[in-house]
Write a protein that holds these residues in place. Structure first.
Motif, PDB file in Angstrom:
ATOM      1  N   GLN A  42       0.827  -1.206   0.000  1.00 37.79           N
ATOM      2  CA  GLN A  42       0.000   0.000   0.000  1.00 37.79           C
ATOM      3  C   GLN A  42       0.865   1.261   0.000  1.00 37.79           C
ATOM      4  OE1 GLN A  42      -2.291  -1.478   3.368  1.00 37.79           O
ATOM      5  NE2 GLN A  42      -4.184  -1.068   2.242  1.00 37.79           N
ATOM      6  N   GLU A  45       1.961   1.881  -3.481  1.00 37.59           N
ATOM      7  CA  GLU A  45       0.834   2.395  -4.270  1.00 37.59           C
ATOM      8  C   GLU A  45       0.600   3.880  -3.997  1.00 37.59           C
ATOM      9  OE1 GLU A  45      -3.971   1.582  -4.783  1.00 37.59           O
ATOM     10  OE2 GLU A  45      -2.723   0.138  -3.696  1.00 37.59           O
ATOM     11  N   ILE A  46       0.686   4.266  -2.724  1.00 37.89           N
ATOM     12  CA  ILE A  46       0.506   5.675  -2.350  1.00 37.89           C
ATOM     13  C   ILE A  46       1.609   6.529  -2.955  1.00 37.89           C
ATOM     14  CG2 ILE A  46       0.526   7.292  -0.409  1.00 37.89           C
ATOM     15  CD1 ILE A  46      -0.772   5.047   1.269  1.00 37.89           C
ATOM     16  N   ARG A  47       2.842   6.046  -2.860  1.00 32.58           N
ATOM     17  CA  ARG A  47       3.980   6.825  -3.391  1.00 32.58           C
ATOM     18  C   ARG A  47       3.847   7.033  -4.898  1.00 32.58           C
ATOM     19  NH1 ARG A  47       9.622   5.459  -0.405  1.00 32.58           N
ATOM     20  NH2 ARG A  47      10.109   7.342  -1.557  1.00 32.58           N
ATOM     21  N   ASP A  48       3.362   6.027  -5.585  1.00 30.33           N
ATOM     22  CA  ASP A  48       3.178   6.162  -7.037  1.00 30.33           C
ATOM     23  C   ASP A  48       2.134   7.227  -7.366  1.00 30.33           C
ATOM     24  OD1 ASP A  48       5.055   4.213  -7.473  1.00 30.33           O
ATOM     25  OD2 ASP A  48       3.599   2.583  -7.718  1.00 30.33           O
ATOM     26  N   LYS A  49       1.088   7.332  -6.531  1.00 38.39           N
ATOM     27  CA  LYS A  49       0.011   8.288  -6.783  1.00 38.39           C
ATOM     28  C   LYS A  49       0.414   9.728  -6.493  1.00 38.39           C
ATOM     29  CE  LYS A  49      -3.893   5.142  -5.996  1.00 38.39           C
ATOM     30  NZ  LYS A  49      -5.060   4.843  -5.118  1.00 38.39           N
ATOM     31  N   ILE A  50       1.274   9.922  -5.498  1.00 37.37           N
ATOM     32  CA  ILE A  50       1.597  11.292  -5.078  1.00 37.37           C
ATOM     33  C   ILE A  50       2.989  11.745  -5.515  1.00 37.37           C
ATOM     34  CG2 ILE A  50       0.071  11.037  -3.078  1.00 37.37           C
ATOM     35  CD1 ILE A  50       2.544  10.753  -1.322  1.00 37.37           C
ATOM     36  N   ARG A  51       3.675  10.912  -6.277  1.00 36.47           N
ATOM     37  CA  ARG A  51       5.068  11.181  -6.631  1.00 36.47           C
ATOM     38  C   ARG A  51       5.251  12.540  -7.316  1.00 36.47           C
ATOM     39  NH1 ARG A  51       8.874   7.438  -6.903  1.00 36.47           N
ATOM     40  NH2 ARG A  51       7.321   5.770  -7.088  1.00 36.47           N
ATOM     41  N   ASP A  52       4.307  12.929  -8.177  1.00 35.21           N
ATOM     42  CA  ASP A  52       4.452  14.176  -8.937  1.00 35.21           C
ATOM     43  C   ASP A  52       4.162  15.424  -8.102  1.00 35.21           C
ATOM     44  OD1 ASP A  52       5.041  12.641 -11.137  1.00 35.21           O
ATOM     45  OD2 ASP A  52       2.980  12.623 -11.900  1.00 35.21           O
ATOM     46  N   ASN A 110      -6.045   9.287  -0.302  1.00 39.36           N
ATOM     47  CA  ASN A 110      -5.240   8.167  -0.786  1.00 39.36           C
ATOM     48  C   ASN A 110      -5.068   7.062   0.251  1.00 39.36           C
ATOM     49  OD1 ASN A 110      -4.016   8.564  -3.628  1.00 39.36           O
ATOM     50  ND2 ASN A 110      -3.845  10.588  -2.713  1.00 39.36           N
ATOM     51  N   SER A 112      -6.436   3.708   2.262  1.00 38.58           N
ATOM     52  CA  SER A 112      -7.244   2.562   1.832  1.00 38.58           C
ATOM     53  C   SER A 112      -7.679   1.733   3.034  1.00 38.58           C
ATOM     54  CB  SER A 112      -6.450   1.699   0.850  1.00 38.58           C
ATOM     55  OG  SER A 112      -5.217   1.301   1.431  1.00 38.58           O
TER      56      SER A 112
END
Length: 338
Positions: A42, A45-52, A110, A112
């Motif tokens: 998880q 997954e969070i890091r991928d969503k907020i990376r930008d 973000n 879950s």
């Protein structure tokens, strides 16, 4: 002669503090987040969503504290150093250009659902709802009853008879309750990056400040706007939002005065003529038929008949009451004669 032993510090720690300081100085918003209870899948997954939108770096709490204090000293910013007071559990540094409120909202969105673990503090009331569990009869029925959940066999499956709060907010979750909830597939908590504190422009924000009820805030702002408009309108405050309403009110009032005074203009002429026409018909209705021509009679007959109830004045009422009393007295006097 005593010899002082200098403590050895691993070179990688100096490099880590240097990296953390560079990260802290790179963005105007610096946050501490707790990621201790976030499972690795998880978290990724969070890091991928907020990376930008953010930069996140995990490190030891002691190194994060040192980096914050050294960065604050180099920037001559004592308030930034106070952020170190909020370090706890599995802290990490997060930096961004987003304002703290948007950052908090993004991290909350973000999160879950996740199962609760034994020993955790319940963040809210954990409730089991009535209905079939889909589990066939067996030892699980006894497990449910042991934790206080009323259950029975229905149509070959274990069913919960009524809604039941098994753990109240703030209580510690027992191993038995955690096992039951996991078997039922209940995931009562949300896992993600929990904000410990956020620094921006000399201010430190804590989660209780950042958690905003947006619907309530919107309604409050809307109500405040309406009340401000009403006040401004009633005191004739010439704001750009109020001026159209004030001008409309002034026009209506001026027109009403002009009509009452029979001041003829292009705006009042139709109303004055209509008023004169109505008054003329009212006057004509008081005249005898022989004084009216056929056209006036026709117009009067087409007018709706309004019966006016004549209200008696207090003097007329008193006069009638006195006359009634006199009649009663006279009647009583006549009765003595017989």
């Amino acid at each position: 002669m005593e010899t002082k032993v200098k403590a050895h510090v691993a070179p990688w720690k100096f490099e880590e503090v240097k990296t953390l300081k560079g990260l802290i100085k790179s963005k105007p918003v610096v946050a501490l987040v707790d990621m201790m209870d976030v499972p690795a899948p998880q978290l990724q997954e969070i890091r991928d969503k907020i990376r930008d939108k953010v930069k996140l770096r995990m490190s030891r709490n002691t190194l994060i504290e040192r980096a914050l204090k050294e960065a604050a000293q180099e920037l001559n910013n004592p308030k930034l150093a106070e952020l170190a007071n909020y370090i706890e559990r599995g802290a990490a540094i997060l930096v961004t250009d987003m304002n703290p409120f948007k950052l908090y909202k993004m991290l909350e969105e973000n999160k879950s659902p996740a199962p609760v673990k034994a020993g955790q503090i319940a963040p809210c009331d954990i409730k089991v709802e009535k209905g079939s569990t889909g589990i066939p009869p067996g030892p699980f029925l006894s497990e449910l009853k042991r934790v206080g959940i009323p259950a029975a066999i229905e149509k070959g499956k274990i069913a919960i008879k009524e809604d039941k709060v098994v753990v109240k907010k703030g209580e510690v979750v027992s191993q038995e309750v955690a096992n039951v909830l996991n078997k039922l597939g209940i995931k009562p908590i949300k896992v993600g990056l929990d904000i410990l504190a956020v620094y921006e422009d000399g201010i430190i924000y804590t989660p209780d400040t950042l958690k905003v009820d947006e619907e309530k805030l919107y309604n409050d702002i809307q109500l405040a706007y309406q009340q401000a408009m009403n006040l401004a309108f009633n005191i004739a405050y010439p704001a750009k939002e109020v001026l159209p309403l004030l001008l409309q009110k002034a026009f209506i009032n001026a027109k009403a005065v002009a009509i009452e005074a029979c001041y003829v203009s292009k705006d009042t002429a139709p109303d004055i003529l209509a008023k004169a026409y109505a008054q003329a018909l009212a006057l004509a209705s008081k005249l005898p038929d022989e004084a009216l021509d056929e056209e006036i009679k026709e117009k009067l007959s087409s007018q709706p008949v309004v019966e006016e109830k004549k209200e008696e004045t207090p003097k007329e009422e008193e006069k009638k009451e006195e006359e009634k009393k006199e009649e009663e007295t006279a009647a009583a006097g006549l009765a003595f004669l017989f």
